[in-house]
Design a protein around this motif. Structure first.
Motif, short mmCIF file in Angstrom:
data_model
loop_
_atom_site.label_atom_id
_atom_site.label_comp_id
_atom_site.label_asym_id
_atom_site.label_seq_id
_atom_site.Cartn_x
_atom_site.Cartn_y
_atom_site.Cartn_z
N PHE A 284 -13.02 105.77 28.11
CA PHE A 284 -14.44 105.42 28.11
C PHE A 284 -14.81 104.70 26.82
CE2 PHE A 284 -15.70 109.30 30.94
CZ PHE A 284 -15.27 108.62 32.06
N TYR A 285 -14.26 105.18 25.71
CA TYR A 285 -14.69 104.67 24.40
C TYR A 285 -14.33 103.20 24.18
CZ TYR A 285 -16.23 109.28 22.91
OH TYR A 285 -16.91 110.47 22.79
N PRO A 286 -13.08 102.78 24.31
CA PRO A 286 -12.80 101.35 24.10
C PRO A 286 -13.47 100.46 25.15
CG PRO A 286 -10.84 102.50 24.89
CD PRO A 286 -11.84 103.55 24.54
N GLN A 287 -13.67 100.97 26.36
CA GLN A 287 -14.33 100.17 27.39
C GLN A 287 -15.79 99.91 27.02
OE1 GLN A 287 -12.96 98.71 29.98
NE2 GLN A 287 -14.87 97.89 30.82
N ILE A 288 -16.49 100.94 26.57
CA ILE A 288 -17.88 100.78 26.15
C ILE A 288 -17.95 99.97 24.86
CG2 ILE A 288 -19.95 102.01 25.38
CD1 ILE A 288 -19.09 104.32 27.22
N ALA A 289 -17.02 100.21 23.94
CA ALA A 289 -17.02 99.51 22.65
C ALA A 289 -16.90 98.00 22.83
CB ALA A 289 -15.89 100.04 21.77
N ILE A 290 -16.01 97.57 23.71
CA ILE A 290 -15.84 96.12 23.90
C ILE A 290 -17.09 95.50 24.51
CG2 ILE A 290 -14.76 96.21 26.19
CD1 ILE A 290 -12.91 93.94 25.25
N ASN A 291 -17.78 96.25 25.37
CA ASN A 291 -19.04 95.73 25.94
C ASN A 291 -20.11 95.61 24.86
OD1 ASN A 291 -18.09 95.47 28.57
ND2 ASN A 291 -18.64 97.57 29.12
N ILE A 292 -20.15 96.58 23.94
CA ILE A 292 -21.11 96.50 22.84
C ILE A 292 -20.80 95.30 21.95
CG2 ILE A 292 -21.93 97.66 20.75
CD1 ILE A 292 -21.53 100.33 22.20
N VAL A 293 -19.53 95.12 21.58
CA VAL A 293 -19.14 94.02 20.70
C VAL A 293 -19.41 92.67 21.36
CG1 VAL A 293 -17.14 92.91 19.60
CG2 VAL A 293 -17.44 95.38 19.45
N GLN A 294 -19.27 92.59 22.67
CA GLN A 294 -19.52 91.34 23.40
C GLN A 294 -21.00 91.11 23.69
OE1 GLN A 294 -16.97 91.56 26.86
NE2 GLN A 294 -15.13 91.00 25.70
N GLY A 295 -21.85 92.02 23.21
CA GLY A 295 -23.29 91.83 23.36
C GLY A 295 -23.86 92.27 24.69
N GLY B 114 -11.96 105.77 33.67
CA GLY B 114 -11.66 105.21 32.36
C GLY B 114 -10.49 104.25 32.37
N LYS B 115 -9.32 104.74 32.78
CA LYS B 115 -8.14 103.87 32.86
C LYS B 115 -8.33 102.77 33.90
CE LYS B 115 -4.58 107.17 31.36
NZ LYS B 115 -3.33 107.85 31.71
N PHE B 116 -8.97 103.10 35.00
CA PHE B 116 -9.21 102.14 36.07
C PHE B 116 -9.96 100.93 35.52
CE2 PHE B 116 -10.79 101.92 40.79
CZ PHE B 116 -10.17 100.70 40.93
N ALA B 117 -11.04 101.17 34.78
CA ALA B 117 -11.84 100.08 34.24
C ALA B 117 -11.10 99.34 33.13
CB ALA B 117 -13.17 100.62 33.71
N PHE B 118 -10.45 100.10 32.23
CA PHE B 118 -9.82 99.50 31.07
C PHE B 118 -8.68 98.56 31.46
CE2 PHE B 118 -6.93 99.59 27.36
CZ PHE B 118 -7.81 99.16 26.38
N TYR B 119 -7.88 98.96 32.47
CA TYR B 119 -6.72 98.16 32.83
C TYR B 119 -6.96 97.18 33.98
CZ TYR B 119 -3.88 100.96 29.68
OH TYR B 119 -3.35 101.57 28.56
N SER B 120 -8.08 97.30 34.67
CA SER B 120 -8.35 96.38 35.79
C SER B 120 -9.36 95.30 35.42
CB SER B 120 -8.87 97.16 37.00
OG SER B 120 -10.19 97.61 36.77
N ASP B 121 -10.18 95.55 34.39
CA ASP B 121 -11.28 94.66 34.02
C ASP B 121 -12.32 94.53 35.12
OD1 ASP B 121 -10.23 94.15 31.49
OD2 ASP B 121 -9.04 92.45 32.21
N MET B 122 -12.35 95.51 36.03
CA MET B 122 -13.38 95.53 37.06
C MET B 122 -14.59 96.33 36.56
SD MET B 122 -12.12 93.80 39.54
CE MET B 122 -10.52 93.13 39.99
N SER C 33 -24.75 99.06 25.33
CA SER C 33 -24.01 100.33 25.41
C SER C 33 -23.79 100.69 26.86
CB SER C 33 -24.80 101.43 24.69
OG SER C 33 -24.15 102.68 24.82
N CYS C 34 -22.79 100.09 27.46
CA CYS C 34 -22.57 100.29 28.90
C CYS C 34 -21.08 100.35 29.21
CB CYS C 34 -23.23 99.16 29.71
SG CYS C 34 -22.72 97.51 29.23
N PHE C 35 -20.77 101.12 30.24
CA PHE C 35 -19.39 101.22 30.73
C PHE C 35 -19.12 100.14 31.77
CE2 PHE C 35 -16.30 103.13 33.75
CZ PHE C 35 -15.23 103.32 32.87
N ASN C 36 -20.14 99.81 32.56
CA ASN C 36 -20.07 98.73 33.54
C ASN C 36 -21.30 97.84 33.37
OD1 ASN C 36 -22.23 100.13 35.03
ND2 ASN C 36 -20.61 101.56 35.62
N ASP C 37 -21.48 96.87 34.23
CA ASP C 37 -22.59 95.93 34.06
C ASP C 37 -23.86 96.38 34.78
OD1 ASP C 37 -21.83 95.51 36.68
OD2 ASP C 37 -21.58 93.34 36.50
#
Length: 504
Positions: free
Chosen positions: A31-42, A387-395, A45-49
């Motif tokens: 969950f953490y790196p997935q949300i972190a990359i969304n925050i950094v990309q502007g 968590g892994k599903f989102a991180f490794y699929s980019d869905m 604070s979200c896990f999905n769109d």
């Protein structure tokens, strides 16, 4: 033996993560790196769109944001930066614990290797807040053991430990009382420490209330049943173990008054016990990362027992065997975790399972398959392992449990038919468990499955209220594909998962 060499041996088991990082962390860690990359990309604070969320512990998220900001490589490479940060936190924790192991080299070796096994070898704690939580506790305990009287600093260290994990409030309350007693209830403690705690912790809690309608994160609200006890209180192996350790530690500290730092350890053990009892009684889905304070009680207890029972605690005939055994056990477990389906609870201690070679993480393989075959950025509603599903699929993965959602998610789930919820949010796919082994009722955090005559009926749950809010009519869906259950090690009740597409 040189200190730096010892630290190298204590952390040696951490290297196995580098060869197979997907195999180690629990799903929540991603969950953490997935949300972190969304925050950094502007993106916020979200896990999905779809949903902004506060479903995480804030201090570790700050670390993840920094790591992602520094990451010059691909998205998945951030896990190596996070690994380095977590190893550093453990090393710093070792240094702060030194004060409790003076003239007790054997006790230190045994205790530190226990930390190495729990935080490195088993791997479940990687990518999650546990290593930071460990360091924050060690820093605060070191401060109190040094008997410093800097009220501003105490308030800061107290706040950091709280923000590293919010249910630390229980041991922190006892450590706060200990500090007040040491300071002879000086009013400056309330003025200075209280001001810092209110400023830092209060600001965080009020921001939660302002943005999300509650002081605590959404994940805490879902998992906690307070003030009502959990309807089915079940003690896992790890809960029983740490419950026993805490009770033994308290009894020893009460009756043996010659132990160094006895009062501090006793206050901490009582706080740890209260935290453990709260989590057992009021929390659901307890993971290994809930036991950081209890792990520290174990480490301090090991040191005390060695001091009480072992003579010549710095002699080579004890030091070197302890060191060799520690290296072999910690590295052996790390190797098995890297290359097999090894799990203490789900394979080693489960008579219905066996340890087998498994070089690749099956959720990662599944996610990468989805990435190759499904449209880019597809929205997929999933019953588990988001968590892994989102991180490794980019869905865009929408977890059924809502742990990284917000109030809007639960309003939609409760007020709309599930098909309407999917259409409203352009969620085209649904991932569900299938091929159940026997007729029974199966409860997940976000869905409920009733299997009769081999046929499953799926119900959507509101994980906040724990109520079923709708059922799925599979006639409105078409099967896209069926895959082997990628989390079979932990959920043995079904053999496959199926992805459905909503018919429009």
């Amino acid at each position: 033996m040189k200190q730096n060499l010892l630290y190298f041996f204590f952390c040696l088991a951490a290297v196995f993560f580098l060869f197979n990082p997907a195999k180690f962390p629990a799903d929540d860690g991603f969950f953490y790196p997935q949300i972190a990359i969304n925050i950094v990309q502007g993106k916020g604070s979200c896990f999905n769109d779809l949903y902004l969320t506060n479903g995480y512990h804030p201090l570790w998220m700050i670390c993840c944001i920094i790591a992602e900001s520094l990451n010059p490589f691909s998205k998945q490479d951030v896990v190596y930066i996070l690994w380095g940060i977590q190893v550093a936190f453990v090393l710093l924790s070792f240094k702060k614990l030194e004060i409790f192991f003076k003239d007790n080299l054997v006790g230190k070796i045994i205790g530190y290797f226990c930390i190495s096994i729990l935080f490195f070898s088993l791997g479940t704690l990687y990518l999650i807040e546990a290593h930071l939580n460990l360091f924050c506790f060690c820093l605060l305990l070191w401060f109190l053991a040094k008997q410093q009287s800097n009220d501003w600093l105490f308030g800061l260290l107290f706040s950091l430990a709280f923000l590293s994990r919010l249910d630390n409030v229980f041991p922190l309350a006892f450590l706060g009382i200990y500090y007040l007693i040491q300071r002879k209830w000086n009013y400056n403690v309330f003025l200075k420490s209280g001001a810092i705690i209110l400023l830092i912790c209060g600001a965080y809690l009020l921001s939660n209330f302002y943005w999300f309608g509650s002081l605590v994160p959404i994940s805490g609200r879902i998992k906690s049943s307070f003030p009502n006890l959990q309807p089915n209180i079940f003690l896992t192996i790890i809960s029983k173990f740490f419950l026993g350790i805490n009770i033994i530690s308290i009894l020893i500290l009460i009756f043996i008054k010659t132990i160094k730092f006895r009062s501090l350890k006793l206050f901490f053990a009582f706080g740890s016990l209260l935290q453990l009892l709260y989590n057992i009684g009021f929390q659901s889905q307890i993971g290994q990362w809930y036991y950081v304070a209890q792990t520290l009680v174990l480490i301090l207890l090991i040191g005390d027992l060695v001091l009480l029972l072992v003579k010549n605690r710095n002699s080579n005939y004890l030091v070197y065997p302890a060191l060799i055994i520690g290296i072999l056990v910690s590295c052996g477990i790390g190797y098995f975790k890297m290359s097999s389906n090894f799990s203490i609870q789900f394979t080693l201690m489960d008579e219905n399972s066996e340890i087998s070679d498994r070089n690749q993480d099956e959720v990662k393989v599944f996610a990468e398959n989805i990435k190759k075959t499904f449209p880019k950025n597809s929205r997929i509603f999933t019953y588990d392992f988001p968590g892994k599903f989102a991180f490794y699929s980019d869905m865009n993965i929408i977890p059924a449990d809502g742990l990284v959602a917000n109030k809007k998610f639960f309003d939609d789930i409760s007020n709309l038919k599930f098909d309407q919820f999917l259409r409203k949010n352009n969620i085209n796919y649904v991932n569900l468990p299938s091929a159940f082994k026997k007729d029974d009722d199966y409860s997940f955090i976000g869905i409920f499955v009733k299997v009769r005559n081999g046929k499953p009926t799926y119900f959507i749950k509101n994980s906040m209220t724990k109520e079923n809010v709708d059922s799925l009519d599979l006639n409105n869906y078409k099967v896209i594909n069926t895959y082997k259950n990628p989390i079979k090690t932990w959920q043995k009740e079904y053999d496959s998962i199926t992805i459905y597409q909503l018919r429009y």
